[in-house]
Design an enzyme around this catalytic site. Structure first.
Site, PDB file in Angstrom:
ATOM      1  N   HIS A  93       3.922  55.226 -34.651  1.00 36.77           N
ATOM      2  CA  HIS A  93       4.593  53.966 -34.301  1.00 36.77           C
ATOM      3  C   HIS A  93       6.050  54.002 -34.784  1.00 36.77           C
ATOM      4  CE1 HIS A  93       0.309  52.469 -34.762  1.00 36.77           C
ATOM      5  NE2 HIS A  93       0.610  52.040 -33.557  1.00 36.77           N
ATOM      6  N   ASP A  97      -1.913  57.544 -25.746  1.00 32.95           N
ATOM      7  CA  ASP A  97      -2.705  56.740 -24.811  1.00 32.95           C
ATOM      8  C   ASP A  97      -2.147  56.991 -23.413  1.00 32.95           C
ATOM      9  OD1 ASP A  97      -4.439  55.097 -26.669  1.00 32.95           O
ATOM     10  OD2 ASP A  97      -2.453  54.736 -27.494  1.00 32.95           O
ATOM     11  N   SER A 137      -4.181  54.803 -35.630  1.00 33.23           N
ATOM     12  CA  SER A 137      -4.585  53.797 -36.617  1.00 33.23           C
ATOM     13  C   SER A 137      -6.048  53.995 -36.982  1.00 33.23           C
ATOM     14  CB  SER A 137      -4.384  52.399 -36.050  1.00 33.23           C
ATOM     15  OG  SER A 137      -3.039  52.238 -35.650  1.00 33.23           O
ATOM     16  N   ARG A 138      -6.834  54.520 -36.042  1.00 34.10           N
ATOM     17  CA  ARG A 138      -8.259  54.720 -36.292  1.00 34.10           C
ATOM     18  C   ARG A 138      -8.516  55.816 -37.336  1.00 34.10           C
ATOM     19  NH1 ARG A 138      -8.650  52.880 -30.879  1.00 34.10           N
ATOM     20  NH2 ARG A 138     -10.187  51.229 -30.739  1.00 34.10           N
TER      21      ARG A 138
END
Ligand code: PAF
Length: 286
Positions: A37, A153, A194-195
Protein backbone atom coordinates in the site's frame (compact mmCIF):
# COMPACT_ATOMS: atom_id res chain seq x y z
CA UNK A 1 -2.59 14.84 7.68
CA UNK A 2 -6.30 15.01 8.38
CA UNK A 3 -8.53 12.04 9.19
CA UNK A 4 -12.07 12.47 7.85
CA UNK A 5 -14.96 10.21 8.79
CA UNK A 6 -17.98 11.70 6.99
CA UNK A 7 -18.84 11.98 3.31
CA UNK A 8 -19.81 15.61 3.84
CA UNK A 9 -16.42 16.59 5.29
CA UNK A 10 -14.65 14.65 2.55
CA UNK A 11 -16.55 16.45 -0.21
CA UNK A 12 -15.90 19.82 1.45
CA UNK A 13 -12.15 19.10 1.62
CA UNK A 14 -12.10 17.90 -1.98
CA UNK A 15 -14.01 20.99 -3.19
CA UNK A 16 -11.49 23.26 -1.52
CA UNK A 17 -8.59 21.46 -3.24
CA UNK A 18 -10.36 21.58 -6.59
CA UNK A 19 -11.08 25.31 -6.22
CA UNK A 20 -7.38 25.88 -5.62
CA UNK A 21 -6.68 24.00 -8.88
CA UNK A 22 -4.97 21.08 -7.15
CA UNK A 23 -4.81 17.58 -8.63
CA UNK A 24 -5.99 14.67 -6.50
CA UNK A 25 -4.73 11.10 -6.34
CA UNK A 26 -6.91 8.51 -4.59
CA UNK A 27 -5.65 5.26 -3.07
CA UNK A 28 -8.58 3.06 -1.98
CA UNK A 29 -7.61 0.55 0.73
CA UNK A 30 -9.17 -1.67 3.36
CA UNK A 31 -6.47 -0.74 5.88
CA UNK A 32 -4.03 -3.11 7.62
CA UNK A 33 -1.54 -1.27 5.48
CA UNK A 34 1.80 -2.72 4.42
CA UNK A 35 4.65 -1.67 2.16
CA UNK A 36 2.57 -2.67 -0.90
CA UNK A 37 0.00 0.00 0.00
CA UNK A 38 2.82 2.38 0.92
CA UNK A 39 4.23 2.07 -2.61
CA UNK A 40 0.85 3.13 -4.06
CA UNK A 41 0.57 6.06 -1.65
CA UNK A 42 4.14 7.24 -2.30
CA UNK A 43 3.43 7.23 -6.02
CA UNK A 44 0.14 9.10 -5.55
CA UNK A 45 1.91 11.69 -3.37
CA UNK A 46 4.58 12.17 -6.03
CA UNK A 47 2.19 12.42 -8.99
CA UNK A 48 -0.53 14.64 -7.51
CA UNK A 49 -0.84 17.81 -5.39
CA UNK A 50 -3.09 16.02 -2.90
CA UNK A 51 -3.23 12.36 -1.91
CA UNK A 52 -6.42 10.95 -0.39
CA UNK A 53 -6.30 7.43 1.08
CA UNK A 54 -9.52 5.65 1.99
CA UNK A 55 -9.38 3.09 4.79
CA UNK A 56 -12.63 1.14 4.77
CA UNK A 57 -13.24 -2.57 5.22
CA UNK A 58 -16.09 -2.77 2.75
CA UNK A 59 -18.69 -5.26 4.04
CA UNK A 60 -20.48 -5.59 0.69
CA UNK A 61 -17.51 -7.26 -1.00
CA UNK A 62 -17.21 -10.08 1.54
CA UNK A 63 -19.24 -13.15 0.74
CA UNK A 64 -17.78 -14.89 3.79
CA UNK A 65 -18.84 -13.37 7.13
CA UNK A 66 -15.92 -14.97 8.99
CA UNK A 67 -13.43 -13.45 6.55
CA UNK A 68 -15.03 -10.02 7.15
CA UNK A 69 -14.93 -10.45 10.93
CA UNK A 70 -11.31 -11.58 10.88
CA UNK A 71 -10.06 -8.96 8.44
CA UNK A 72 -7.24 -7.15 10.30
CA UNK A 73 -8.00 -3.58 11.38
CA UNK A 74 -5.59 -1.06 12.93
CA UNK A 75 -6.45 2.53 12.05
CA UNK A 76 -3.91 4.06 14.47
CA UNK A 77 -1.01 2.20 12.89
CA UNK A 78 -2.36 2.90 9.38
CA UNK A 79 -2.65 6.63 10.14
CA UNK A 80 0.92 6.73 11.45
CA UNK A 81 2.25 5.09 8.28
CA UNK A 82 0.18 7.34 5.98
CA UNK A 83 1.26 10.49 7.75
CA UNK A 84 4.93 9.46 7.55
CA UNK A 85 4.76 9.07 3.76
CA UNK A 86 2.95 12.31 3.00
CA UNK A 87 -0.77 11.54 2.49
CA UNK A 88 -2.85 14.68 3.13
CA UNK A 89 -6.24 13.07 3.85
CA UNK A 90 -7.43 9.74 5.22
CA UNK A 91 -11.08 8.91 4.70
CA UNK A 92 -12.15 6.32 7.29
CA UNK A 93 -15.97 6.10 7.40
CA UNK A 94 -18.14 3.59 9.23
CA UNK A 95 -20.27 1.23 7.08
CA UNK A 96 -23.35 3.20 8.19
CA UNK A 97 -21.77 6.44 6.96
CA UNK A 98 -20.88 4.89 3.64
CA UNK A 99 -24.15 3.08 2.90
CA UNK A 100 -27.83 3.36 3.66
CA UNK A 101 -29.41 0.24 5.21
CA UNK A 102 -30.93 -0.53 1.81
CA UNK A 103 -27.60 -0.25 0.01
CA UNK A 104 -25.97 -2.50 2.57
CA UNK A 105 -28.52 -5.24 1.98
CA UNK A 106 -29.17 -4.95 -1.73
CA UNK A 107 -27.14 -6.90 -4.22
CA UNK A 108 -26.02 -4.56 -6.94
CA UNK A 109 -25.62 -6.12 -10.36
CA UNK A 110 -23.08 -4.56 -12.67
CA UNK A 111 -22.22 -5.74 -16.16
CA UNK A 112 -18.52 -6.57 -16.39
CA UNK A 113 -18.62 -8.23 -19.83
CA UNK A 114 -17.84 -11.59 -18.24
CA UNK A 115 -14.67 -10.41 -16.45
CA UNK A 116 -16.34 -11.26 -13.15
CA UNK A 117 -17.43 -14.75 -14.15
CA UNK A 118 -14.00 -16.38 -13.84
CA UNK A 119 -11.45 -17.04 -11.09
CA UNK A 120 -12.22 -14.84 -8.05
CA UNK A 121 -15.66 -14.03 -9.44
CA UNK A 122 -16.53 -17.70 -9.69
CA UNK A 123 -15.24 -18.50 -6.20
CA UNK A 124 -16.60 -15.40 -4.47
CA UNK A 125 -20.07 -14.67 -5.91
CA UNK A 126 -21.00 -10.99 -5.59
CA UNK A 127 -17.47 -9.98 -4.55
CA UNK A 128 -16.79 -7.71 -7.54
CA UNK A 129 -20.24 -6.13 -7.34
CA UNK A 130 -19.28 -5.02 -3.82
CA UNK A 131 -15.86 -3.81 -4.97
CA UNK A 132 -17.34 -1.73 -7.78
CA UNK A 133 -20.08 -0.44 -5.48
CA UNK A 134 -17.51 1.00 -3.06
CA UNK A 135 -14.91 2.09 -5.61
CA UNK A 136 -17.45 3.94 -7.75
CA UNK A 137 -18.77 5.68 -4.62
CA UNK A 138 -15.23 6.72 -3.67
CA UNK A 139 -14.61 8.02 -7.19
CA UNK A 140 -17.86 9.98 -7.01
CA UNK A 141 -17.01 11.49 -3.62
CA UNK A 142 -13.35 12.32 -4.30
CA UNK A 143 -13.49 13.02 -8.08
CA UNK A 144 -9.79 12.11 -8.31
CA UNK A 145 -7.55 12.75 -11.31
CA UNK A 146 -5.82 9.42 -10.73
CA UNK A 147 -6.80 6.22 -8.88
CA UNK A 148 -4.07 3.82 -7.74
CA UNK A 149 -4.55 0.03 -7.54
CA UNK A 150 -2.16 -2.90 -7.04
CA UNK A 151 -1.63 -5.61 -9.63
CA UNK A 152 -1.78 -8.31 -6.96
CA UNK A 153 -5.56 -8.13 -7.35
CA UNK A 154 -5.21 -8.37 -11.11
CA UNK A 155 -8.82 -9.29 -11.81
CA UNK A 156 -10.07 -6.43 -9.64
CA UNK A 157 -7.86 -4.05 -11.62
CA UNK A 158 -9.20 -5.38 -14.96
CA UNK A 159 -12.77 -4.86 -13.74
CA UNK A 160 -12.05 -1.32 -12.49
CA UNK A 161 -10.50 -0.44 -15.86
CA UNK A 162 -13.61 -1.80 -17.55
CA UNK A 163 -15.91 0.22 -15.28
CA UNK A 164 -13.97 3.45 -15.83
CA UNK A 165 -13.79 2.96 -19.60
CA UNK A 166 -17.55 2.41 -19.75
CA UNK A 167 -18.36 5.41 -17.58
CA UNK A 168 -15.90 7.69 -19.39
CA UNK A 169 -18.42 7.87 -22.24
CA UNK A 170 -20.94 9.30 -19.81
CA UNK A 171 -18.28 11.54 -18.25
CA UNK A 172 -19.18 10.15 -14.80
CA UNK A 173 -15.65 10.31 -13.42
CA UNK A 174 -14.22 13.11 -15.58
CA UNK A 175 -10.78 12.26 -16.97
CA UNK A 176 -9.98 9.78 -14.24
CA UNK A 177 -6.90 7.71 -15.01
CA UNK A 178 -6.35 4.32 -13.38
CA UNK A 179 -2.73 3.65 -12.45
CA UNK A 180 -1.63 0.00 -12.27
CA UNK A 181 1.02 -0.54 -9.59
CA UNK A 182 3.27 -3.63 -9.56
CA UNK A 183 3.11 -6.30 -6.84
CA UNK A 184 5.44 -5.62 -3.92
CA UNK A 185 7.11 -8.73 -2.48
CA UNK A 186 9.10 -9.53 0.62
CA UNK A 187 12.72 -10.36 -0.12
CA UNK A 188 11.67 -14.00 0.20
CA UNK A 189 9.26 -13.55 -2.74
CA UNK A 190 6.03 -13.65 -0.70
CA UNK A 191 3.54 -11.13 -2.15
CA UNK A 192 2.65 -8.54 0.48
CA UNK A 193 -0.96 -8.84 1.65
CA UNK A 194 -2.94 -7.69 4.67
CA UNK A 195 -3.96 -11.33 5.06
CA UNK A 196 -0.31 -12.29 5.73
CA UNK A 197 -0.88 -10.87 9.23
CA UNK A 198 -3.05 -13.92 9.91
CA UNK A 199 -0.26 -16.38 9.05
CA UNK A 200 1.84 -17.98 11.79
CA UNK A 201 5.64 -17.90 11.35
CA UNK A 202 5.48 -21.51 10.14
CA UNK A 203 2.64 -20.77 7.68
CA UNK A 204 4.57 -17.78 6.33
CA UNK A 205 7.47 -20.07 5.61
CA UNK A 206 5.16 -22.62 3.97
CA UNK A 207 3.51 -19.90 1.83
CA UNK A 208 6.84 -19.14 0.17
CA UNK A 209 6.27 -22.15 -2.07
CA UNK A 210 3.55 -20.16 -3.87
CA UNK A 211 5.74 -17.40 -5.33
CA UNK A 212 8.67 -19.79 -5.72
CA UNK A 213 6.53 -22.07 -7.88
CA UNK A 214 5.20 -19.16 -9.95
CA UNK A 215 8.76 -17.97 -10.63
CA UNK A 216 9.81 -21.53 -11.57
CA UNK A 217 6.89 -21.70 -13.97
CA UNK A 218 8.44 -18.87 -16.01
CA UNK A 219 11.41 -21.16 -16.57
CA UNK A 220 9.21 -24.14 -17.45
CA UNK A 221 7.43 -21.99 -20.06
CA UNK A 222 10.40 -20.12 -21.49
CA UNK A 223 13.35 -22.49 -21.18
CA UNK A 224 11.78 -25.93 -21.10
CA UNK A 225 9.12 -25.24 -23.74
CA UNK A 226 6.22 -26.60 -21.69
CA UNK A 227 2.70 -25.88 -22.99
CA UNK A 228 0.19 -23.73 -21.12
CA UNK A 229 -1.72 -26.84 -19.99
CA UNK A 230 1.47 -28.50 -18.76
CA UNK A 231 2.62 -25.42 -16.85
CA UNK A 232 -0.82 -25.01 -15.32
CA UNK A 233 -0.92 -28.59 -14.06
CA UNK A 234 2.67 -28.52 -12.81
CA UNK A 235 2.05 -25.35 -10.79
CA UNK A 236 -1.02 -26.92 -9.18
CA UNK A 237 0.78 -30.20 -8.43
CA UNK A 238 3.91 -28.50 -7.08
CA UNK A 239 2.00 -26.28 -4.66
CA UNK A 240 -0.39 -29.04 -3.58
CA UNK A 241 2.60 -31.27 -2.79
CA UNK A 242 3.57 -28.85 0.00
CA UNK A 243 1.98 -29.80 3.31
CA UNK A 244 -0.32 -27.02 4.51
CA UNK A 245 -1.07 -25.59 1.06
CA UNK A 246 -4.11 -26.25 -1.10
CA UNK A 247 -4.66 -24.66 -4.50
CA UNK A 248 -8.18 -23.39 -5.13
CA UNK A 249 -7.44 -22.51 -8.76
CA UNK A 250 -4.55 -21.72 -11.02
CA UNK A 251 -5.59 -20.23 -14.34
CA UNK A 252 -3.42 -18.99 -17.17
CA UNK A 253 -5.51 -16.34 -18.93
CA UNK A 254 -5.25 -13.46 -21.38
CA UNK A 255 -4.42 -10.26 -19.50
CA UNK A 256 -7.25 -8.32 -21.16
CA UNK A 257 -10.13 -10.77 -21.49
CA UNK A 258 -9.20 -12.95 -18.46
CA UNK A 259 -10.25 -15.93 -20.58
CA UNK A 260 -8.15 -19.11 -20.68
CA UNK A 261 -5.44 -18.93 -23.31
CA UNK A 262 -3.37 -21.59 -25.01
CA UNK A 263 -0.34 -19.36 -25.67
CA UNK A 264 1.92 -17.41 -23.34
CA UNK A 265 1.55 -14.17 -25.33
CA UNK A 266 0.01 -11.48 -23.13
CA UNK A 267 -0.76 -14.22 -20.57
CA UNK A 268 -0.95 -14.03 -16.79
CA UNK A 269 -1.15 -16.91 -14.33
CA UNK A 270 -3.45 -16.21 -11.37
CA UNK A 271 -3.43 -18.45 -8.31
CA UNK A 272 -5.44 -18.75 -5.12
CA UNK A 273 -4.09 -20.97 -2.39
CA UNK A 274 -5.30 -21.82 1.08
CA UNK A 275 -2.44 -21.73 3.57
CA UNK A 276 -4.17 -23.27 6.57
CA UNK A 277 -7.34 -21.17 6.91
CA UNK A 278 -5.90 -18.12 5.14
CA UNK A 279 -6.75 -17.54 1.48
CA UNK A 280 -3.82 -16.04 -0.44
CA UNK A 281 -3.66 -14.82 -4.02
CA UNK A 282 -0.71 -14.14 -6.30
CA UNK A 283 0.01 -13.89 -10.02
CA UNK A 284 2.77 -13.89 -12.60
CA UNK A 285 2.97 -12.43 -16.10
CA UNK A 286 4.52 -14.71 -18.75
O1 PAF B 1 -8.17 -4.06 -2.97
C1 PAF B 1 -8.78 -3.68 -1.95
O2 PAF B 1 -8.20 -3.49 -0.88
C2 PAF B 1 -10.28 -3.44 -2.02
O3 PAF B 1 -10.90 -4.38 -2.85
C3 PAF B 1 -10.65 -2.02 -2.44
C4 PAF B 1 -10.20 -1.69 -3.85
C5 PAF B 1 -10.03 -1.02 -1.46
C6 PAF B 1 -12.18 -1.83 -2.38
O4 PAF B 1 -12.68 -2.07 -1.12
Amino acid sequence: MKIITTKQDLQAAVQECKKAGKTIGLVPTMGALHQGHASLVKRAVKENDICVVSVFVNPTQFNNKEDLAKYPRNIERDAELLSSIGAQYVFAPTPEEMYSAEEMNTTFEFDFAGLDKVMEGKMRPGHFNGVVQVVSRLFYLVQPDKGYFGEKDFQQLAIIHHMVERSSMAGTFGNLQIIDCPIVREESGLALSSRNERLSAQEKETALAISKTLFSSLKWAKEEGATVAQVQQRVIDTINAVEGLEVEYYEIVDQTTLLPTSTFDHAIGCVTVYCGPVRLIDNIKY
